[in-house]
Structures are given as C-alpha cells and as structure tokens.
Design a protein around this motif. Structure first.
Motif, mmCIF file in Angstrom:
data_model
loop_
_atom_site.group_PDB
_atom_site.id
_atom_site.type_symbol
_atom_site.label_atom_id
_atom_site.label_comp_id
_atom_site.label_asym_id
_atom_site.label_seq_id
_atom_site.Cartn_x
_atom_site.Cartn_y
_atom_site.Cartn_z
ATOM 1 N N GLN A 40 0.831 -1.215 0.000
ATOM 2 C CA GLN A 40 0.000 0.000 0.000
ATOM 3 C C GLN A 40 0.862 1.260 0.000
ATOM 4 O O GLN A 40 0.561 2.216 -0.714
ATOM 5 C CB GLN A 40 -0.919 0.018 1.228
ATOM 6 C CG GLN A 40 -2.048 -0.959 1.169
ATOM 7 C CD GLN A 40 -2.824 -1.037 2.474
ATOM 8 O OE1 GLN A 40 -2.379 -0.589 3.530
ATOM 9 N NE2 GLN A 40 -4.009 -1.614 2.407
ATOM 10 N N GLU A 43 2.400 1.699 -3.494
ATOM 11 C CA GLU A 43 1.385 2.092 -4.471
ATOM 12 C C GLU A 43 0.991 3.556 -4.299
ATOM 13 O O GLU A 43 0.801 4.273 -5.286
ATOM 14 C CB GLU A 43 0.171 1.172 -4.376
ATOM 15 C CG GLU A 43 0.468 -0.212 -4.931
ATOM 16 C CD GLU A 43 -0.624 -1.234 -4.675
ATOM 17 O OE1 GLU A 43 -1.649 -0.890 -4.027
ATOM 18 O OE2 GLU A 43 -0.446 -2.386 -5.110
ATOM 19 N N LYS A 44 0.883 4.032 -3.066
ATOM 20 C CA LYS A 44 0.591 5.446 -2.821
ATOM 21 C C LYS A 44 1.736 6.309 -3.340
ATOM 22 O O LYS A 44 1.515 7.330 -3.996
ATOM 23 C CB LYS A 44 0.365 5.714 -1.339
ATOM 24 C CG LYS A 44 0.086 7.183 -1.071
ATOM 25 C CD LYS A 44 -0.036 7.525 0.366
ATOM 26 C CE LYS A 44 -0.313 8.969 0.663
ATOM 27 N NZ LYS A 44 -0.127 9.953 -0.366
ATOM 28 N N TRP A 46 3.860 5.693 -5.767
ATOM 29 C CA TRP A 46 3.869 5.733 -7.227
ATOM 30 C C TRP A 46 2.681 6.506 -7.786
ATOM 31 O O TRP A 46 2.799 7.167 -8.824
ATOM 32 C CB TRP A 46 3.972 4.321 -7.801
ATOM 33 C CG TRP A 46 5.408 3.916 -7.815
ATOM 34 C CD1 TRP A 46 6.104 3.308 -6.809
ATOM 35 C CD2 TRP A 46 6.349 4.181 -8.844
ATOM 36 N NE1 TRP A 46 7.418 3.173 -7.174
ATOM 37 C CE2 TRP A 46 7.595 3.688 -8.419
ATOM 38 C CE3 TRP A 46 6.248 4.769 -10.105
ATOM 39 C CZ2 TRP A 46 8.735 3.776 -9.192
ATOM 40 C CZ3 TRP A 46 7.390 4.855 -10.892
ATOM 41 C CH2 TRP A 46 8.619 4.368 -10.427
ATOM 42 N N ALA A 47 1.550 6.456 -7.129
ATOM 43 C CA ALA A 47 0.413 7.275 -7.563
ATOM 44 C C ALA A 47 0.778 8.753 -7.468
ATOM 45 O O ALA A 47 0.454 9.547 -8.366
ATOM 46 C CB ALA A 47 -0.823 6.960 -6.726
ATOM 47 N N ASP A 48 1.478 9.129 -6.404
ATOM 48 C CA ASP A 48 1.927 10.521 -6.247
ATOM 49 C C ASP A 48 3.006 10.875 -7.262
ATOM 50 O O ASP A 48 3.033 11.988 -7.782
ATOM 51 C CB ASP A 48 2.438 10.760 -4.829
ATOM 52 C CG ASP A 48 1.320 10.814 -3.788
ATOM 53 O OD1 ASP A 48 0.132 10.889 -4.168
ATOM 54 O OD2 ASP A 48 1.641 10.768 -2.580
ATOM 55 N N ALA A 50 3.237 9.630 -10.270
ATOM 56 C CA ALA A 50 2.608 9.667 -11.586
ATOM 57 C C ALA A 50 1.891 10.988 -11.858
ATOM 58 O O ALA A 50 1.831 11.423 -13.006
ATOM 59 C CB ALA A 50 1.642 8.498 -11.734
ATOM 60 N N LYS A 51 1.378 11.653 -10.839
ATOM 61 C CA LYS A 51 0.603 12.884 -11.082
ATOM 62 C C LYS A 51 1.476 14.049 -11.546
ATOM 63 O O LYS A 51 1.029 14.726 -12.478
ATOM 64 C CB LYS A 51 -0.177 13.249 -9.827
ATOM 65 C CG LYS A 51 -1.296 12.271 -9.555
ATOM 66 C CD LYS A 51 -2.009 12.597 -8.264
ATOM 67 C CE LYS A 51 -3.038 11.500 -7.945
ATOM 68 N NZ LYS A 51 -3.625 11.664 -6.645
ATOM 69 N N ASP A 53 2.156 14.599 -7.543
ATOM 70 C CA ASP A 53 1.509 15.323 -6.456
ATOM 71 C C ASP A 53 2.575 15.684 -5.424
ATOM 72 O O ASP A 53 2.822 14.942 -4.472
ATOM 73 C CB ASP A 53 0.411 14.469 -5.837
ATOM 74 C CG ASP A 53 -0.418 15.218 -4.816
ATOM 75 O OD1 ASP A 53 0.059 16.256 -4.292
ATOM 76 O OD2 ASP A 53 -1.536 14.759 -4.514
ATOM 77 N N PRO A 90 1.975 4.498 -17.997
ATOM 78 C CA PRO A 90 1.397 3.563 -17.017
ATOM 79 C C PRO A 90 2.480 2.593 -16.532
ATOM 80 O O PRO A 90 3.321 2.154 -17.308
ATOM 81 C CB PRO A 90 0.316 2.841 -17.813
ATOM 82 C CG PRO A 90 -0.084 3.850 -18.844
ATOM 83 C CD PRO A 90 1.204 4.554 -19.220
#
Length: 167
Positions: A40, A43-44, A46-48, A50-51, A53, A90
């Motif tokens: 988790q 994944e958080k 990498w989500a940040d 990718a933006k 953020d 992606p």
C-alpha cells in the motif's frame, strides 16, 4: 433470579465472542499485515509520482530522506525537483519483498515504467527498486528511495540521460 443471571451472563459471553471474531476478520487501518502495508505504501508513492503530487509527497517524506540513483544520491529538495519534471507512462509494480524491523519497513519490488525526465525518454523496462518507510505516530514516512535503473555516461549536462529505446 438465578436463571436470569445465567441467561444474562451467557448473552454477554456470546456478544463478547462475536465482537472478538468480528475484530479478527475486519482489517482496520492499523491492523494490516506487513506485506499489505508495504505494498500500500509503495502504491501510494507511485500514484503521487505519476501525477506528480508534490504536496502529497512532501507529507509522505521523512526528515533525512535520501534517494539513490545510478548517478548519485539526492536529498528531498533535489529529488523533489526531479519528480516535478517526471512524466510516467502507465507503470506495473510487482515482485514485492517486504521486511519489517520495529518501526522500519523495507520494500523491494520491480517497476516497469516508461519515464521522461528533462526531455530524456528512458526505456520502459522492469528494474529493481527499494523503498524504506519509518513509522511516525500512526503514519508511515518515506526515508529512502532507490532506483537502480542503469544510467549510461553522457556528454550532456543531464546526468540522467540514458540510451533511448522505443517502448
């Protein structure tokens, strides 16, 4: 009277048993296993990325953060600048290995992603990564990020320039 007390005691015992069983099967945020927790957190992250953020990443990063790339180490200010210019295709995260020692969580994994940094397109290939998280109260903070993607020497001013290849 005696029967009422016995019935009440039995009812309380049943309610307590149901509550214990329910607590054992419901995953509360603080009660996830280390493997789930590590996955988790990555994944958080990498989500940040990718933006990107940057505000969220500023909250995620621990004091004393260091990253390591083929071209050297960075503190958070240097890594933040790199992330601000990052453009990701992606991505696929896989092959997690997670260990924990007290308040330190170490996560290694493979990441397959196409990256563009400072106009340089990096090949989309799976490479090993390592993230170290430290617990701070009820939160986990990123202390270190390692990207072992091979960087080839370049005569340009951009030390991240590597051989470009089509996806």
């Amino acid at each position: 009277m005696h029967k009422r007390l016995m019935t009440l005691g039995l009812a309380l015992a049943c309610i307590s048993s149901v509550a214990l069983v329910r607590a054992a099967f419901i995953a509360e945020p603080g009660n996830v296993d280390d493997n789930t927790l590590g996955q988790q957190q990555v994944e958080k992250l990498w989500a940040d990325f990718a933006k990107p953020d940057l505000d969220s990443l500023d909250q995620l990063v621990a004091p004393g953060f260091q990253s390591l790339h083929e071209d050297g180490a960075r503190n958070w200010a240097q890594e933040r600048k790199l992330v601000a210019e990052l453009k990701l295709s992606p991505y696929i995260l896989s092959d997690y290995r997670i260990t924990r020692s007290g308040t330190t969580l170490v996560v290694t994994y493979q990441c397959k992603v196409g990256e563009t940094i400072a106009a340089a397109r990096l090949a989309k290939e799976a490479t090993p990564r390592l993230d170290v998280f430290v617990q701070s109260g009820n939160e986990w903070k990123l202390l270190s990020h390692v990207n072992v993607r091979k960087v080839l020497p370049s005569s340009s001013a951009n030390p991240l320039m590597i051989a470009q290849s089509p996806e």
